[in-house]
Design a protein around this motif. Structure first.
Motif, PDB file in Angstrom:
ATOM      1  N   GLY A 187     -44.439  66.330 -50.883  1.00  0.00           N
ATOM      2  CA  GLY A 187     -44.423  66.846 -49.521  1.00  0.00           C
ATOM      3  C   GLY A 187     -45.290  68.093 -49.412  1.00  0.00           C
ATOM      4  N   THR A 192     -43.554  68.684 -38.821  1.00  0.00           N
ATOM      5  CA  THR A 192     -43.701  67.449 -39.592  1.00  0.00           C
ATOM      6  C   THR A 192     -44.894  66.612 -39.162  1.00  0.00           C
ATOM      7  N   ASN A 221     -45.622  66.211 -44.108  1.00  0.00           N
ATOM      8  CA  ASN A 221     -45.234  67.614 -43.984  1.00  0.00           C
ATOM      9  C   ASN A 221     -43.719  67.799 -44.095  1.00  0.00           C
ATOM     10  N   VAL A 222     -43.328  68.944 -44.646  1.00  0.00           N
ATOM     11  CA  VAL A 222     -41.912  69.291 -44.790  1.00  0.00           C
ATOM     12  C   VAL A 222     -41.718  70.695 -44.244  1.00  0.00           C
ATOM     13  N   GLU A 223     -40.743  70.860 -43.359  1.00  0.00           N
ATOM     14  CA  GLU A 223     -40.425  72.190 -42.849  1.00  0.00           C
ATOM     15  C   GLU A 223     -39.551  72.937 -43.849  1.00  0.00           C
TER      16      GLU A 223
END
Length: 337
Positions: free
Chosen positions: A175, A181, A208-210
């Motif tokens: 990620g 995201t 994407n990773v928050e």
């Protein structure tokens, strides 16, 4: 295998270092240790000299020393001598609880980086806290404050090989730490990095990773630039400590009923404490160096040292560095042709 140990680095060195190394030596019969440091202090602390060799040094790099200057001037320090032993082939890996910047400088300027790696990154192992047990890796967690898209792409490759070789994960999920995201979200750096990582079919890229989802178990490896990664790491560490302190305060101020309830919940609370205890996950690894270079926290106790040695042993036994070096060579030859 042989591990070069900066025995004088850390808040509780050399006592904690020696105690942790001896525990690891007793358990892992295939590991030898080269302990660099003050000979008199080390000799007094060592209970059993089996597979332990003291290399006397006369200088010490402190936490307050400027990293690069210390590496260049303190040639007979325990850290520099240990790094030199790895470079010369006398040891397979370098371990220290000392000055982080100095260790990174020793890894880069003495041991050197793998050909093809633009910026080695610092990889940390953190617990998953969303109800399932396990860990994930964060890379870069502080080696490089600034980065380029190609650096983050290489971190994805490095993280993949670490997860495969050390943690035994097939096709690890990668990620990218971001503020959203969606693929188009983020800075110019993360948008470009997203494009590079997603274009490589060898990577199991999940997008994407928050930050709020880092520890939910959705990824095995999370990639970030060093500034963002370090900020996220410190936030997680501070939050974990804060929660444990708040929980303890709530129990102690809840009266008899609350304390009795805590007593009944003690096994569960101890399990929670163990999951939040980063010492069991090993140290931070400088990935991209020609040999394993691993940094444990400055306040590490013997238990942390033991688990970090266990981690280093897995890296060396899994042939992670040779495998990744061979992979990069293959990729480079393809590009040249």
């Amino acid at each position: 295998m042989k591990i070069a140990v900066d025995a004088m680095g850390g808040d509780y060195a050399p006592q904690s270092v020696v105690a942790g190394v001896e525990r690891a030596r007793d358990e892992f019969k295939d590991v030898e240790f080269l302990l660099f440091g003050n000979q008199a202090q080390l000799t007094e602390l060592i209970k059993d000299k089996e597979r332990l060799t003291i290399i006397p040094t006369t200088e010490l790099i402190t936490m307050n020393d400027e990293p690069v200057k210390a590496i260049r001037k303190k040639k007979d320090s325990s850290l520099v001598r240990a790094a030199q032993a790895v470079k010369d082939g006398a040891a397979d890996a370098l371990f220290s609880c000392g000055n982080t910047g100095a260790l990174l400088a020793a890894g880069l300027f003495i041991i050197g980086r793998i050909r093809g790696v633009a910026r080695p990154g610092l990889l940390s192992t953190l617990p998953i806290i969303s109800g399932q047990e396990g860990v994930f890796n964060l890379l870069d967690s502080g080696a490089n404050a600034d980065g380029k898209p190609e650096h983050l792409y290489q971190y994805a490759l490095l993280g993949k090989y670490y997860a495969e070789s050390v943690r035994g994960i097939d096709n690890p999920r990668i990620g990218l730490l971001n503020n959203g995201t969606e693929p188009h979200k983020g800075s110019k750096l993360t948008v470009a990095a997203h494009q590079l990582i997603s274009a490589d079919p060898s990577l199991n890229f999940v997008g994407n990773v928050e930050a709020r989802d880092m520890a939910n178990g959705s990824c095995d490896v999370i990639v970030a630039d060093g500034f963002t990664g370090n900020a996220a790491l410190k936030s997680m560490e501070g939050t974990a400590k804060g929660i444990m302190t708040m929980l303890k305060d709530a129990i102690m101020t809840s009266g008899v009923k609350g304390k009795l309830g805590a007593l009944l919940l003690k096994p569960s609370l101890m399990k929670l404490k163990q999951r939040m205890d980063q010492s069991t996950y090993g140290g931070a690894v400088l990935l991209g160096a020609k040999a394993p270079v691993v940094k444990a926290h400055g306040a590490s106790d013997a238990r942390t040292v033991y688990y970090t040695v266990k981690q280093i042993r897995a890296m060396v036994a899994g042939q992670m560095i040779p495998k990744f070096t061979a992979y990069l060579a293959t990729q480079q030859s393809r590009e040249d042709s």
